[in-house]
Design an enzyme around this catalytic site. Structure first.
Site, PDB file in Angstrom:
ATOM      1  N   LEU A 172       0.876  -1.166   0.000  1.00 43.23           N
ATOM      2  CA  LEU A 172       0.000   0.000   0.000  1.00 43.23           C
ATOM      3  C   LEU A 172       0.913   1.216   0.000  1.00 43.23           C
ATOM      4  O   LEU A 172       1.958   1.198   0.671  1.00 43.23           O
ATOM      5  CB  LEU A 172      -0.905   0.026   1.234  1.00 43.23           C
ATOM      6  CG  LEU A 172      -1.939  -1.096   1.366  1.00 43.23           C
ATOM      7  CD1 LEU A 172      -2.692  -0.949   2.685  1.00 43.23           C
ATOM      8  CD2 LEU A 172      -2.903  -1.097   0.200  1.00 43.23           C
ATOM      9  N   ASP A 173       0.549   2.267  -0.727  1.00 41.23           N
ATOM     10  CA  ASP A 173       1.407   3.457  -0.696  1.00 41.23           C
ATOM     11  C   ASP A 173       1.370   4.082   0.697  1.00 41.23           C
ATOM     12  O   ASP A 173       0.522   3.746   1.525  1.00 41.23           O
ATOM     13  CB  ASP A 173       1.018   4.460  -1.791  1.00 41.23           C
ATOM     14  CG  ASP A 173      -0.371   5.049  -1.602  1.00 41.23           C
ATOM     15  OD1 ASP A 173      -0.609   5.708  -0.574  1.00 41.23           O
ATOM     16  OD2 ASP A 173      -1.228   4.877  -2.492  1.00 41.23           O
ATOM     17  N   ALA A 174       2.291   4.975   0.950  1.00 40.56           N
ATOM     18  CA  ALA A 174       2.492   5.488   2.303  1.00 40.56           C
ATOM     19  C   ALA A 174       1.227   6.066   2.921  1.00 40.56           C
ATOM     20  O   ALA A 174       0.975   5.899   4.116  1.00 40.56           O
ATOM     21  CB  ALA A 174       3.610   6.529   2.312  1.00 40.56           C
ATOM     22  N   THR A 208      -1.981   5.394   2.067  1.00 38.25           N
ATOM     23  CA  THR A 208      -3.142   4.505   2.079  1.00 38.25           C
ATOM     24  C   THR A 208      -3.150   3.697   3.361  1.00 38.25           C
ATOM     25  O   THR A 208      -2.116   3.175   3.789  1.00 38.25           O
ATOM     26  CB  THR A 208      -3.127   3.571   0.858  1.00 38.25           C
ATOM     27  OG1 THR A 208      -3.204   4.355  -0.335  1.00 38.25           O
ATOM     28  CG2 THR A 208      -4.316   2.626   0.884  1.00 38.25           C
TER      29      THR A 208
END
Length: 226
Positions: free
Chosen positions: A89-91, A93
């Site tokens: 997951l991106d930072a 999210t």
């Protein structure tokens, strides 16, 4: 010593450190009732945990800044085989993030052939216009920089600027890029389900091991769909 090798593989220390712990009486019980410093021993190879990932943490072993691995028990990072997140997951999210030391299961779960549904809740910069559900379900949406259309995804409007999106792929920043293609911008993103798994009862940054039933549901051919 077989026990020292076994516990070292679970991250409880080097073989020498674990041997000293055994000698000092810190390891008690037998077989499935083993305890280390009074706490039950972690499951062997095949451990899977679920975390409620908070914002601001990166899914990496090496990047700068706060890492999701900083939130785990330090011994998990010493396990052999290596303990890794199932995808990323991106930072910014938040939500469901799985970790495992089972490489075969990891690759199965992130494979495009798994058809594993993942559900996201998005807060949007602008109101939904009404065309998004049909666009995402069409199977014709091509993201910028790609030539293969996205598989059909299900969109449910939760409010004028909030939506729940369920998809079966895991392309780079896919949810954000899908809404961008529809003329909108995701301001906040939360993954609420990964296949059959949610994060009920877990506050941001908390995690727990999967139950045997949850683990079995991940490994079934249906992958929790339905």
């Amino acid at each position: 010593m077989k026990l020292a090798k076994y516990l070292a593989g679970l991250g409880y220390g080097s073989r020498k450190e674990v041997a000293i712990a055994i000698r000092d009486g810190r390891v008690t019980g037998e077989s499935e009732s083993l305890r280390f410093d009074g706490e039950p021993i972690d499951p062997p190879h095949g451990l899977v945990i679920v975390m409620n990932k908070p914002a601001g943490y990166t899914c990496s072993h090496a990047d700068q800044g706060p890492l999701v691995y900083d939130l785990l028990a330090p011994r998990y990072l010493k396990r052999d085989p290596k303990f890794s997140s199932v995808g990323r997951l991106d930072a910014e999210t938040t939500g469901v993030l799985l970790f495992t030391d089972d490489g075969a299961l990891l690759h199965k779960l992130i494979s495009p052939r798994s058809n594993l549904p993942k559900t996201y809740e998005a807060a949007l910069a602008r109101p939904l216009e009404g065309h998004e559900a049909a666009l995402f379900a069409s199977g014709t949406l091509v993201l910028r920089g790609e030539d293969k259309p996205c598989l059909p995804a299900h969109l449910e409007a939760m409010g004028t600027r909030t939506a729940r999106l369920t998809l079966t792929e895991g392309r780079y920043h896919q949810v954000r890029r899908m809404f961008a293609a529809a003329g909108n911008h995701v301001e906040a993103l939360h993954r609420s389900r990964f296949g059959p798994l949610g994060i009920e009862g877990l506050n941001a940054g908390e995690w727990r091991s999967l139950t045997s039933a949850e683990l079995a549901s991940l490994k079934t051919p249906a992958q929790g769909q339905g």
